[in-house]
Scaffold this motif. Structure first.
Motif, PDB file in Angstrom:
ATOM      1  N   THR A   7     -21.515  -3.296   0.588  1.00  0.00           N
ATOM      2  CA  THR A   7     -22.399  -4.268   1.233  1.00  0.00           C
ATOM      3  C   THR A   7     -22.131  -5.636   0.650  1.00  0.00           C
ATOM      4  O   THR A   7     -21.993  -5.796  -0.573  1.00  0.00           O
ATOM      5  CB  THR A   7     -23.855  -3.862   1.012  1.00  0.00           C
ATOM      6  N   SER A   8     -22.065  -6.614   1.513  1.00  0.00           N
ATOM      7  CA  SER A   8     -21.843  -7.982   1.055  1.00  0.00           C
ATOM      8  C   SER A   8     -23.184  -8.614   0.733  1.00  0.00           C
ATOM      9  O   SER A   8     -24.211  -8.281   1.324  1.00  0.00           O
ATOM     10  CB  SER A   8     -21.134  -8.788   2.152  1.00  0.00           C
ATOM     11  N   PRO A   9     -23.210  -9.526  -0.263  1.00  0.00           N
ATOM     12  CA  PRO A   9     -24.482 -10.180  -0.618  1.00  0.00           C
ATOM     13  C   PRO A   9     -24.972 -11.073   0.510  1.00  0.00           C
ATOM     14  O   PRO A   9     -24.208 -11.500   1.368  1.00  0.00           O
ATOM     15  CB  PRO A   9     -24.089 -10.992  -1.845  1.00  0.00           C
ATOM     16  N   PRO A  10     -26.239 -11.340   0.511  1.00  0.00           N
ATOM     17  CA  PRO A  10     -26.780 -12.240   1.542  1.00  0.00           C
ATOM     18  C   PRO A  10     -26.127 -13.612   1.454  1.00  0.00           C
ATOM     19  O   PRO A  10     -25.565 -13.998   0.418  1.00  0.00           O
ATOM     20  CB  PRO A  10     -28.271 -12.314   1.207  1.00  0.00           C
ATOM     21  N   PRO A  11     -26.185 -14.365   2.541  1.00  0.00           N
ATOM     22  CA  PRO A  11     -25.581 -15.706   2.515  1.00  0.00           C
ATOM     23  C   PRO A  11     -26.206 -16.586   1.433  1.00  0.00           C
ATOM     24  O   PRO A  11     -27.412 -16.583   1.219  1.00  0.00           O
ATOM     25  CB  PRO A  11     -25.886 -16.247   3.925  1.00  0.00           C
TER      26      PRO A  11
END
Length: 305
Positions: A7-11
């Motif tokens: 999962t990529s971190p939030p913007p």
């Protein structure tokens, strides 16, 4: 088969890198080898002391001759291949006399340290825990401490014949108050501890309270004090022999050798130098052991592993 998804971190947010482990696990060294590595002072002093003990025990096998043999034709010879430390005014081999003198100094030092520690420990335990005996015993110790140890030893030797046993007895009497004072001070702080009060309240007899709860806590400071007493006793024995109030001249001791060579000090300094060097190294070794044990047994001065 399922695929691992990341999962990529939030913007606007990033994942920080892992921090290094700041709490490195200490390397715990156990056993005698680990103790000596953590306390090199004890190792150096113990090695020197062990070497001197070996020299004293095996002196007859270390290329020595009779230390009392007189040879007027070979007197005041300089150090050479035949006489490693030279000869004295009577032609006696200084090398042999110095090595045999190691026995006298170590015997006196260890015997005085053992006897003074045991007697002083007993007096200190009784004086520190039994309140009514404190005044009587400590006043006797104060009386002995008011006299300089050298003068007290000289006075005691003047009443007896010169021998190694009498020298040990005289120096022991002079050193007992030092141990008694130390142990008494430790006991005074221990007898007010809650576990001692609990033992007394439970009906434990005074001798058992002293043996179980007080005595184990006095071992460490008394052991360190014993090393300093050992070094002091060897110096005192050398002083007594040097002034003619110690061991008889027929017994080779470092003090006797230096006393016999002081008249020739300016022209034959080696007669005094070699026994003085051995005495200095021995006292240094004992003091190194004492300093190392103090650092090891005192939690406030102990080094982190």
């Amino acid at each position: 088969m399922t695929a691992t998804t990341t999962t990529s971190p939030p913007p606007g947010l990033v994942i920080a890198p892992a921090l290094p482990d700041l709490m490195v696990a200490p390397k715990i060294r156990r056993g005698a080898i680990g103790f000596l590595r953590n306390h090199p002072t004890v190792a150096i002093g113990g090695a020197l002391l062990l070497l001197l003990v070996i020299i004293g025990v095996f002196a007859p096998f270390l290329f020595t001759v009779d230390p009392t043999a007189i040879a007027p034709a070979k007197r005041t010879r300089l150090p050479s291949a035949d006489f490693w430390f030279g000869t004295d005014a009577l032609g006696r081999d200084i090398y042999s006399r110095v090595l045999y003198g190691t026995r006298v100094s170590l015997t006196v030092g260890l015997s005085v340290a053992l006897a003074a520690s045991l007697i002083g420990l007993t007096i200190g335990l009784v004086a520190g825990f039994v309140r009514w005996a404190d005044g009587v015993l400590m006043r006797c110790m104060d009386g002995l401490m008011s006299i300089p140890p050298i003068l007290l030893a000289v006075a005691l030797m003047a009443l007896t014949r010169g021998s190694v046993g009498n020298v040990i007895l005289a120096i022991t009497i002079a050193e007992i108050p030092r141990v008694a004072r130390l142990v008494r001070g430790v006991v005074l702080s221990l007898r007010e501890q809650p576990y001692v009060d609990g033992a007394v309240a439970s009906g434990t007899r005074t001798p058992m309270v002293i043996l179980r709860h007080i005595l184990p806590n006095t071992t460490a400071p008394m052991l360190v004090q014993a090393t300093y007493i050992c070094a002091s006793a060897m110096i005192t024995e050398a002083i007594l022999s040097f002034i003619g109030a110690g061991t008889p001249p027929t017994i080779p001791s470092w003090g006797n050798i230096m006393a016999e060579g002081r008249a020739l000090w300016q022209v034959k300094p080696y007669i005094v130098f070699f026994p003085a060097a051995f005495l200095s190294v021995t006292v240094l070794a004992v003091n190194l052991v004492g300093d190392g044990l103090r650092d090891a047994l005192d939690p406030r001065m102990a080094k982190s592993p």
